[in-house]
Design a protein around this motif. Structure first.
Motif, PDB file in Angstrom:
ATOM      1  N   GLY A 118      14.202  31.839  18.273  1.00 14.19           N
ATOM      2  CA  GLY A 118      13.079  32.610  18.806  1.00 14.19           C
ATOM      3  C   GLY A 118      12.937  32.409  20.299  1.00 14.19           C
ATOM      4  N   LEU A 119      14.032  32.034  20.952  1.00 11.92           N
ATOM      5  CA  LEU A 119      14.021  31.746  22.383  1.00 11.92           C
ATOM      6  C   LEU A 119      14.927  32.678  23.170  1.00 11.92           C
ATOM      7  CD1 LEU A 119      13.949  27.836  22.218  1.00 11.92           C
ATOM      8  CD2 LEU A 119      12.100  29.366  22.943  1.00 11.92           C
ATOM      9  N   ASP A 120      15.159  33.869  22.624  1.00 12.73           N
ATOM     10  CA  ASP A 120      15.934  34.869  23.350  1.00 12.73           C
ATOM     11  C   ASP A 120      15.008  35.589  24.331  1.00 12.73           C
ATOM     12  OD1 ASP A 120      14.836  35.790  20.786  1.00 12.73           O
ATOM     13  OD2 ASP A 120      15.617  37.766  21.347  1.00 12.73           O
ATOM     14  N   ALA A 121      15.608  36.151  25.354  1.00 10.39           N
ATOM     15  CA  ALA A 121      14.844  36.832  26.397  1.00 10.39           C
ATOM     16  C   ALA A 121      15.613  38.064  26.855  1.00 10.39           C
ATOM     17  CB  ALA A 121      14.617  35.886  27.573  1.00 10.39           C
ATOM     18  N   ASP A 122      14.886  39.084  27.255  1.00 11.37           N
ATOM     19  CA  ASP A 122      15.486  40.329  27.722  1.00 11.37           C
ATOM     20  C   ASP A 122      15.650  40.274  29.241  1.00 11.37           C
ATOM     21  OD1 ASP A 122      16.344  42.877  28.269  1.00 11.37           O
ATOM     22  OD2 ASP A 122      14.583  43.882  27.440  1.00 11.37           O
ATOM     23  N   PHE A 123      16.880  40.147  29.684  1.00  9.59           N
ATOM     24  CA  PHE A 123      17.200  40.118  31.106  1.00  9.59           C
ATOM     25  C   PHE A 123      17.839  41.440  31.544  1.00  9.59           C
ATOM     26  CE2 PHE A 123      16.289  35.746  30.550  1.00  9.59           C
ATOM     27  CZ  PHE A 123      16.204  35.129  31.787  1.00  9.59           C
ATOM     28  N   SER A 124      17.569  42.512  30.799  1.00 10.12           N
ATOM     29  CA  SER A 124      18.162  43.818  31.105  1.00 10.12           C
ATOM     30  C   SER A 124      17.813  44.291  32.513  1.00 10.12           C
ATOM     31  CB  SER A 124      17.697  44.869  30.094  1.00 10.12           C
ATOM     32  OG  SER A 124      18.170  44.539  28.814  1.00 10.12           O
ATOM     33  N   ALA A 125      16.641  43.952  32.989  1.00  7.67           N
ATOM     34  CA  ALA A 125      16.239  44.363  34.337  1.00  7.67           C
ATOM     35  C   ALA A 125      17.170  43.797  35.402  1.00  7.67           C
ATOM     36  CB  ALA A 125      14.800  43.926  34.611  1.00  7.67           C
ATOM     37  N   TYR A 126      17.895  42.736  35.058  1.00 12.55           N
ATOM     38  CA  TYR A 126      18.827  42.100  35.998  1.00 12.55           C
ATOM     39  C   TYR A 126      20.280  42.393  35.632  1.00 12.55           C
ATOM     40  CZ  TYR A 126      14.476  39.627  36.707  1.00 12.55           C
ATOM     41  OH  TYR A 126      13.163  39.327  36.924  1.00 12.55           O
ATOM     42  N   GLY A 127      20.478  43.319  34.684  1.00 10.96           N
ATOM     43  CA  GLY A 127      21.825  43.692  34.271  1.00 10.96           C
ATOM     44  C   GLY A 127      22.494  42.663  33.384  1.00 10.96           C
ATOM     45  N   MET A 128      21.695  41.785  32.755  1.00 12.31           N
ATOM     46  CA  MET A 128      22.269  40.693  31.971  1.00 12.31           C
ATOM     47  C   MET A 128      22.050  40.832  30.463  1.00 12.31           C
ATOM     48  SD  MET A 128      21.105  37.661  34.589  1.00 12.31           S
ATOM     49  CE  MET A 128      21.634  36.280  33.594  1.00 12.31           C
ATOM     50  N   GLY A 129      21.264  41.819  30.019  1.00 13.23           N
ATOM     51  CA  GLY A 129      21.036  42.010  28.592  1.00 13.23           C
ATOM     52  C   GLY A 129      20.247  40.875  27.963  1.00 13.23           C
ATOM     53  N   THR A 130      20.522  40.630  26.686  1.00 12.51           N
ATOM     54  CA  THR A 130      19.837  39.565  25.958  1.00 12.51           C
ATOM     55  C   THR A 130      20.426  38.218  26.361  1.00 12.51           C
ATOM     56  OG1 THR A 130      19.397  41.027  24.094  1.00 12.51           O
ATOM     57  CG2 THR A 130      19.264  38.647  23.677  1.00 12.51           C
TER      58      THR A 130
END
Length: 159
Positions: A110-122
């Motif tokens: 439960g410690l995943d994060a959405d880094f899509s704004a930085y082009g890195m995805g999950t």
């Protein structure tokens, strides 16, 4: 649901680089019967991870082991080849790199994060935890963009 102090780690396959190539390792087997200082970074070779997070654990590896830690491990949503190259480029021989290429471990915690704004995805949140025989005895999760509680110094104070 996010993993908490007192919870058993989920059983997920991670991958570590070996001389024979990438090798799957079950989280159940890796953490069984010992005390592991685990920390997670959003990505190998990223700025805070490379300038502060990993170097702190490299610098304090002997101190952590002197306080009863059997192994120090780092996980990130990268492949085993990238994790191994990062380890080598940072002279992090005392750190076991556990690749979580598809973010399965991060999601199971439960410690995943959405880094899509930085082009890195999950990716994984930045955190640290002490794991005793597969059970979380301490956990330190950072807020977005923060680096103040998942460092090696905090973990040393918890041992």
């Amino acid at each position: 649901m996010t993993i908490s102090k007192g919870d058993k780690l989920p059983v997920v396959d991670l991958v570590k680089a070996t001389a024979e190539g990438p090798q799957k390792v079950s989280s159940a087997e890796f953490f069984a019967g010992r005390k592991v200082a685990l920390f997670a970074v959003p990505g190998a070779f990223t700025p805070t991870c490379s300038a502060k997070h990993l170097p702190g654990y490299v610098d304090h590896a002997a101190d952590l082991k002197a306080k009863g830690v059997d192994e120090i491990a780092c996980t990130a949503v990268n492949d085993a080849f990238v994790m191994n190259a990062w380890k080598e480029s940072n002279s992090a021989g005392d750190i076991t790199m556990l690749a979580d290429g598809s973010a399965d471990f991060a999601k199971a915690l439960g410690l995943d994060a959405d880094f899509s704004a930085y082009g890195m995805g999950t990716r994984s949140n930045r955190y640290s935890m002490i794991v005793d025989d597969g059970v979380v005895s301490e956990i330190n999760v950072e807020g977005p963009g923060e680096f103040s509680v998942s460092n090696a110094e905090t973990m040393l104070g918890q041992l």
